[in-house]
Design an enzyme around this catalytic site. Sequence first.
Site, PDB file in Angstrom:
ATOM      1  N   VAL A  66      -3.641   7.897   2.650  1.00 42.80           N
ATOM      2  CA  VAL A  66      -2.686   7.986   1.343  1.00 42.80           C
ATOM      3  C   VAL A  66      -2.041   6.668   0.857  1.00 42.80           C
ATOM      4  O   VAL A  66      -1.302   5.815   1.753  1.00 42.80           O
ATOM      5  CB  VAL A  66      -1.595   8.838   1.508  1.00 42.80           C
ATOM      6  CG1 VAL A  66      -0.864   9.558   0.185  1.00 42.80           C
ATOM      7  CG2 VAL A  66      -1.815   9.951   2.534  1.00 42.80           C
ATOM      8  N   GLY A  67      -2.154   6.175  -0.249  1.00 36.81           N
ATOM      9  CA  GLY A  67      -1.590   5.154  -0.785  1.00 36.81           C
ATOM     10  C   GLY A  67      -0.744   5.301  -1.942  1.00 36.81           C
ATOM     11  O   GLY A  67      -0.332   6.652  -2.234  1.00 36.81           O
ATOM     12  N   ASP A 115      -5.028  -7.912  -5.106  1.00 34.26           N
ATOM     13  CA  ASP A 115      -4.004  -7.039  -4.166  1.00 34.26           C
ATOM     14  C   ASP A 115      -4.579  -7.353  -2.789  1.00 34.26           C
ATOM     15  O   ASP A 115      -4.659  -6.400  -1.873  1.00 34.26           O
ATOM     16  CB  ASP A 115      -4.321  -5.452  -4.677  1.00 34.26           C
ATOM     17  CG  ASP A 115      -3.038  -4.782  -4.027  1.00 34.26           C
ATOM     18  OD1 ASP A 115      -2.183  -5.496  -3.634  1.00 34.26           O
ATOM     19  OD2 ASP A 115      -3.333  -3.739  -3.611  1.00 34.26           O
TER      20      ASP A 115
HETATM   21  N1  LIG Z   1     -14.576   2.910   2.688  1.00 35.16           N
HETATM   22  C1  LIG Z   1     -13.564   3.417   3.471  1.00 35.16           C
HETATM   23  N2  LIG Z   1     -13.753   3.696   4.702  1.00 35.16           N
HETATM   24  C2  LIG Z   1     -12.747   4.222   5.549  1.00 35.16           C
HETATM   25  N3  LIG Z   1     -11.531   4.368   5.146  1.00 35.16           N
HETATM   26  C3  LIG Z   1     -11.151   3.883   3.946  1.00 35.16           C
HETATM   27  C4  LIG Z   1     -12.070   3.642   3.064  1.00 35.16           C
HETATM   28  N4  LIG Z   1     -11.543   3.190   1.977  1.00 35.16           N
HETATM   29  C5  LIG Z   1     -10.368   3.501   2.223  1.00 35.16           C
HETATM   30  N5  LIG Z   1     -10.051   3.999   3.230  1.00 35.16           N
HETATM   31  C6  LIG Z   1      -8.789   4.134   3.851  1.00 35.16           C
HETATM   32  O1  LIG Z   1      -7.857   4.931   2.965  1.00 35.16           O
HETATM   33  C7  LIG Z   1      -6.853   3.903   2.734  1.00 35.16           C
HETATM   34  C8  LIG Z   1      -6.294   3.711   1.440  1.00 35.16           C
HETATM   35  O2  LIG Z   1      -7.446   3.161   0.587  1.00 35.16           O
HETATM   36  P1  LIG Z   1      -7.147   2.130  -0.402  1.00 35.16           P
HETATM   37  O3  LIG Z   1      -6.443   0.866   0.156  1.00 35.16           O
HETATM   38  O4  LIG Z   1      -8.459   1.638  -1.228  1.00 35.16           O
HETATM   39  O5  LIG Z   1      -6.055   2.624  -1.529  1.00 35.16           O
HETATM   40  P2  LIG Z   1      -4.858   2.449  -1.895  1.00 35.16           P
HETATM   41  O6  LIG Z   1      -4.044   1.370  -0.603  1.00 35.16           O
HETATM   42  O7  LIG Z   1      -4.273   3.848  -1.630  1.00 35.16           O
HETATM   43  O8  LIG Z   1      -4.600   1.888  -3.112  1.00 35.16           O
HETATM   44  P3  LIG Z   1      -3.292   1.535  -3.745  1.00 35.16           P
HETATM   45  O9  LIG Z   1      -3.285  -0.310  -3.503  1.00 35.16           O
HETATM   46  O10 LIG Z   1      -3.582   1.653  -5.057  1.00 35.16           O
HETATM   47  O11 LIG Z   1      -1.990   2.010  -3.036  1.00 35.16           O
HETATM   48  C9  LIG Z   1      -6.985   2.760   3.345  1.00 35.16           C
HETATM   49  O12 LIG Z   1      -5.999   1.929   3.943  1.00 35.16           O
HETATM   50  C10 LIG Z   1      -8.206   3.409   4.449  1.00 35.16           C
HETATM   51  O13 LIG Z   1      -7.157   3.676   5.737  1.00 35.16           O
END
Ligand SMILES: Nc1ncnc2c1ncn2[C@@H]1O[C@H](COP(=O)(O)OP(=O)(O)OP(=O)(O)O)[C@@H](O)[C@H]1O
Length: 285
Positions: free
Chosen positions: A98-99, A219
């Site tokens: 979750v981000g 980022d």
């Molecule tokens: N292809 C993938 N395989 C495994 N885990 C993933 C993958 N993509 C994302 N994740 C998991 O989901 C989390 C969040 O994904 P991501 O960093 O793309 O988005 P986010 O950090 O929510 O984005 P934002 O920076 O907009 O908040 C990652 O930290 C990772 O743990």
Amino acid sequence: MAEALSGLSKDDRSLLSAIETGMKTHEWVPSFVISELSGLPVRKVEFRLGLLFEKKLVERESMHYLGYRIDFDAYDLLALSDFVKRGKLSAFGERIGVGKESVVYEAMGDVHLAVKFHRQGRTSFKHIRRLRDHLTDKPKVPWLYAAALAARHEFAVMEKLYPKVSIPRPIACSRHALAMEFVSGPALNRITLSDPENGLNMILSEVGAARKQGIIHADLSEFNIMVDDSGPKIIDWPQAVEVTHPHAEELLERDLVNVLRFFERKYRIEMPLDKALGLVAESGG
Ligand SMILES: Nc1ncnc2c1ncn2[C@@H]1O[C@H](COP(=O)(O)OP(=O)(O)OP(=O)(O)O)[C@@H](O)[C@H]1O
Ligand SMILES: [Mg+2]
């Protein structure tokens, strides 16, 4: 969510997607509009929407007419059922991340998948929307567009970079959802590298490879670099910019500073920014 997906009939899907379309022009979509868009008779529409309302998949408001809208739950389901229909996804699993602006689930298709649902626009627009509702009668559903736009941009960037840059393979995009290959490994901040100097060089070379394709991540940090058996894989590209962007160089430097600072703090490796920039330029060719 998985249960909701399997319990969704074809009519329910047409109703939800009719509301999705109707929301382009209506804050609350009247049932006669949903009926027109879905091709289902009004009485059936109202009956099925009553059930979807109980399942909390649609919101309802009675004004001078009964209007409906969807939120992220139903939008998620529409995207997922689109992936299923296109043969990209066959099973849906646990939440793995979750981000601030997304939620990521594990899933299965031909390969092990990560499905990222963008959530842009939800919190940032809600209070503004409430205020504005009283001021104008224009349609206002920015979250739906903001989230879909972010997903489309991230998918386009990933398609441009893969396989030249080490990133998860992009599989499909629908609305605000992006299906990509699952990375089996932790993020850089969660492991201790046995050869951190080599690790840093590999990361810089990927940053260079992305720049060669015309893209700056913008980022980058230890949270957006995952590490599996093949080495680092860079994730989370929605804010990426083209190298022609007026702030591209600044953003590149900020990305590098984040990575260098992490390696300095955790591994006591000191590399000046200029040297990192040089390595990036070199690996970009
Ligand atoms: N292809 C993938 N395989 C495994 N885990 C993933 C993958 N993509 C994302 N994740 C998991 O989901 C989390 C969040 O994904 P991501 O960093 O793309 O988005 P986010 O950090 O929510 O984005 P934002 O920076 O907009 O908040 C990652 O930290 C990772 O743990
Ligand atoms: Mg992230």
